[in-house]
Design a protein around this motif. Structure first.
Motif, PDB file in Angstrom:
ATOM      1  N   GLN A  32       0.839  -1.180   0.000  1.00 44.40           N
ATOM      2  CA  GLN A  32       0.000   0.000   0.000  1.00 44.40           C
ATOM      3  C   GLN A  32       0.884   1.244   0.000  1.00 44.40           C
ATOM      4  OE1 GLN A  32      -2.458  -0.346   3.431  1.00 44.40           O
ATOM      5  NE2 GLN A  32      -3.213  -2.350   2.840  1.00 44.40           N
ATOM      6  N   ALA A  33       0.578   2.153  -0.877  1.00 50.36           N
ATOM      7  CA  ALA A  33       1.349   3.385  -0.960  1.00 50.36           C
ATOM      8  C   ALA A  33       0.872   4.380   0.083  1.00 50.36           C
ATOM      9  CB  ALA A  33       1.219   3.992  -2.354  1.00 50.36           C
ATOM     10  N   CYS A  34       1.819   5.109   0.632  1.00 52.79           N
ATOM     11  CA  CYS A  34       1.482   6.156   1.601  1.00 52.79           C
ATOM     12  C   CYS A  34       2.217   7.415   1.165  1.00 52.79           C
ATOM     13  CB  CYS A  34       1.896   5.731   3.011  1.00 52.79           C
ATOM     14  SG  CYS A  34       1.375   6.889   4.309  1.00 52.79           S
ATOM     15  N   ASP A  35       1.487   8.457   0.850  1.00 53.51           N
ATOM     16  CA  ASP A  35       2.098   9.685   0.374  1.00 53.51           C
ATOM     17  C   ASP A  35       3.167  10.156   1.361  1.00 53.51           C
ATOM     18  OD1 ASP A  35       1.906  12.955   0.474  1.00 53.51           O
ATOM     19  OD2 ASP A  35       1.818  12.150  -1.560  1.00 53.51           O
ATOM     20  N   TYR A  36       4.374  10.377   0.851  1.00 52.36           N
ATOM     21  CA  TYR A  36       5.530  10.652   1.705  1.00 52.36           C
ATOM     22  C   TYR A  36       5.284  11.851   2.620  1.00 52.36           C
ATOM     23  CZ  TYR A  36      10.334  11.852   2.976  1.00 52.36           C
ATOM     24  OH  TYR A  36      11.471  12.153   3.663  1.00 52.36           O
ATOM     25  N   GLU A 277      -8.952  -8.655  -0.518  1.00 52.53           N
ATOM     26  CA  GLU A 277      -7.616  -8.080  -0.523  1.00 52.53           C
ATOM     27  C   GLU A 277      -7.628  -6.790   0.285  1.00 52.53           C
ATOM     28  OE1 GLU A 277      -6.572  -7.235  -4.521  1.00 52.53           O
ATOM     29  OE2 GLU A 277      -8.099  -5.673  -4.771  1.00 52.53           O
ATOM     30  N   SER A 278      -6.449  -6.392   0.753  1.00 42.01           N
ATOM     31  CA  SER A 278      -6.355  -5.164   1.527  1.00 42.01           C
ATOM     32  C   SER A 278      -6.561  -3.955   0.616  1.00 42.01           C
ATOM     33  CB  SER A 278      -4.988  -5.059   2.213  1.00 42.01           C
ATOM     34  OG  SER A 278      -4.812  -6.098   3.150  1.00 42.01           O
ATOM     35  N   PRO A 279      -7.454  -3.011   0.976  1.00 48.41           N
ATOM     36  CA  PRO A 279      -7.669  -1.830   0.127  1.00 48.41           C
ATOM     37  C   PRO A 279      -6.405  -0.984   0.025  1.00 48.41           C
ATOM     38  CG  PRO A 279      -9.398  -2.048   1.795  1.00 48.41           C
ATOM     39  CD  PRO A 279      -8.334  -3.023   2.160  1.00 48.41           C
ATOM     40  N   ASP A 280      -6.223  -0.346  -1.132  1.00 54.01           N
ATOM     41  CA  ASP A 280      -5.046   0.495  -1.335  1.00 54.01           C
ATOM     42  C   ASP A 280      -5.045   1.713  -0.419  1.00 54.01           C
ATOM     43  OD1 ASP A 280      -4.188  -1.228  -3.289  1.00 54.01           O
ATOM     44  OD2 ASP A 280      -5.119  -0.107  -4.931  1.00 54.01           O
ATOM     45  N   TRP A 281      -6.238   2.156   0.006  1.00 56.36           N
ATOM     46  CA  TRP A 281      -6.332   3.369   0.821  1.00 56.36           C
ATOM     47  C   TRP A 281      -6.281   3.073   2.318  1.00 56.36           C
ATOM     48  CZ3 TRP A 281     -10.761   2.412   3.563  1.00 56.36           C
ATOM     49  CH2 TRP A 281     -11.722   1.582   2.971  1.00 56.36           C
ATOM     50  N   ARG A 282      -5.953   1.851   2.688  1.00 56.52           N
ATOM     51  CA  ARG A 282      -5.980   1.481   4.104  1.00 56.52           C
ATOM     52  C   ARG A 282      -4.976   2.283   4.932  1.00 56.52           C
ATOM     53  NH1 ARG A 282      -3.808  -2.769   7.256  1.00 56.52           N
ATOM     54  NH2 ARG A 282      -5.219  -3.435   8.913  1.00 56.52           N
ATOM     55  N   ASP A 283      -3.799   2.534   4.377  1.00 57.81           N
ATOM     56  CA  ASP A 283      -2.801   3.312   5.114  1.00 57.81           C
ATOM     57  C   ASP A 283      -3.270   4.741   5.387  1.00 57.81           C
ATOM     58  OD1 ASP A 283      -0.974   1.393   5.589  1.00 57.81           O
ATOM     59  OD2 ASP A 283       0.563   2.129   4.222  1.00 57.81           O
ATOM     60  N   LYS A 284      -4.069   5.291   4.469  1.00 60.74           N
ATOM     61  CA  LYS A 284      -4.584   6.647   4.690  1.00 60.74           C
ATOM     62  C   LYS A 284      -5.507   6.679   5.912  1.00 60.74           C
ATOM     63  CE  LYS A 284      -2.767   8.387   0.875  1.00 60.74           C
ATOM     64  NZ  LYS A 284      -2.231   7.174   0.248  1.00 60.74           N
ATOM     65  N   THR A 285      -6.285   5.619   6.102  1.00 61.20           N
ATOM     66  CA  THR A 285      -7.197   5.598   7.253  1.00 61.20           C
ATOM     67  C   THR A 285      -6.428   5.488   8.561  1.00 61.20           C
ATOM     68  OG1 THR A 285      -7.461   3.175   7.178  1.00 61.20           O
ATOM     69  CG2 THR A 285      -8.958   4.478   5.831  1.00 61.20           C
TER      70      THR A 285
END
Length: 353
Positions: A32-36, A277-285
């Protein structure tokens, strides 16, 4: 014409390249990407503001409990300890973001930091719920509650909540090491991401259970307690307008913090269970859940008279040394009122505010 040894060597290289590309594509899709700048800014702000505020709350509550323990102070102390554990392990998340979501330190710290990180999120939800129950009972049943309330009950409840959340979140520590034969080995360069299908078969149903048991149930209890708390408080004639508004604002604010900080992250569990699958936006939450650690001290301030009194005394001391006019501060009578025990008395339910 190519000789047989050269052909075999070429085929081996191609197979190795194919395996490497397969692993790279699989790992990139799962991570999952997390905006730096966004993630690092949220983590830094939370750490810089939350750590000293929770240290101050911890010191104040320890002093208060040492002098005269009260159930709500014990619950708030456990909430503070949970937040401090969260903040102590938060630098691991910062390091992960700085390294572009790659885990470049000893791998055993990955499941350990993840376990502490997620466990303390749900611990905070538990203790916020326990505080709401304590405050509701104080206004709904002031006499019965004041006669039966004992600090030891809060201690037992706190131990139960720690054990309960630890057992449930142990899955976070176990899953990264689960790798049955015949599956792609999990990458040691990515922390708590890039799960295999076998791992997701175990993890996704557990996340759904976390959503129901560790989020929905506490949210319903907290909502019931604070809605009725506000309803009862609005009918009491002997409560000052300022105290009533402060108590109602605290109740609504706690519910809002509960829903916004923990809601989106737990909704990702449901989405992951449905999509497998784990959502791509999970790290944002998780960024919203992170903010809870620096919002809890505001709840401490408005909930605990001891925290308010210590904070006011500290600020008075700082301003006094700066030769600032004392007129800016509360009168002696107001300070004495803040230092009163805010727990229920039979004839005055305002002490539950």
């Amino acid at each position: 014409m190519e000789s047989k040894p050269e052909r075999v060597n070429t085929e081996a290289k191609l197979r190795g390249l194919l395996v490497f590309l397969q692993w790279t594509v699989w790992n990139s899709a799962a991570m999952q990407a997390c905006d730096y700048y966004l993630c690092l800014s949220v983590y830094l702000i939370t750490f810089i503001t939350g750590f000293p505020a929770n240290i101050f709350a911890f010191y104040t509550l320890i002093r208060k409990i040492w002098r005269k323990p009260a159930p709500i102070d014990i619950l708030l102390l456990n909430l503070t300890i949970s937040d401090l554990l969260f903040l102590i392990f938060l630098p691991f998340k910062m390091q992960e973001v700085v390294n572009n979501m790659q885990w470049n330190i000893d791998y055993f710290l990955c499941p350990l930091s993840g376990f502490i990180f997620y466990m303390t999120i749900y611990n905070s939800a538990f203790f916020l719920t326990a505080v709401s129950v304590e405050r509701y009972l104080g206004v709904a049943f002031p006499i019965q509650h004041s006669l039966r309330r004992r600090p030891i009950y809060a201690v037992f409840a706190s131990i139960f909540m720690w054990v309960f959340s630890t057992l449930h979140l142990s899955i976070v520590y176990i899953v990264p090491y689960y790798n049955p034969s015949g599956t792609i080995p999990p990458s040691r360069n990515v922390c708590y991401e890039g799960f295999t299908e076998a791992q997701l078969e175990i993890l996704l149903p557990v996340r759904l259970e976390l959503f129901i048991v560790l989020f929905c149930v506490p949210l319903l209890i907290c909502s019931f307690c604070y809605i009725n708390f506000i309803r009862i408080l609005s009918r009491l004639p002997n409560i000052g307008r300022r105290r009533r508004l402060r108590a109602i604002g605290l109740a609504l604010g706690t519910l809002l913090v509960f829903a916004l900080c923990f809601g989106p992250y737990n909704v990702s569990h449901v989405v992951g269970f449905i999509t497998k699958e784990s959502p791509d936006w999970r790290d944002k939450t998780l960024l919203l859940s992170t903010f809870n650690a620096c919002l809890d001290p505001f709840i401490f301030y408005f909930t605990s008279a001891a925290v308010r009194s210590t904070f006011s005394g500290m600020i008075r001391g700082i301003w006094g040394r700066c030769w600032c006019p004392q007129i800016l501060w509360s009168s002696k009578k107001e300070q004495q009122e803040m230092e009163k025990n805010s727990l229920p008395k039979p004839q005055d339910v305002t002490n539950a505010l």
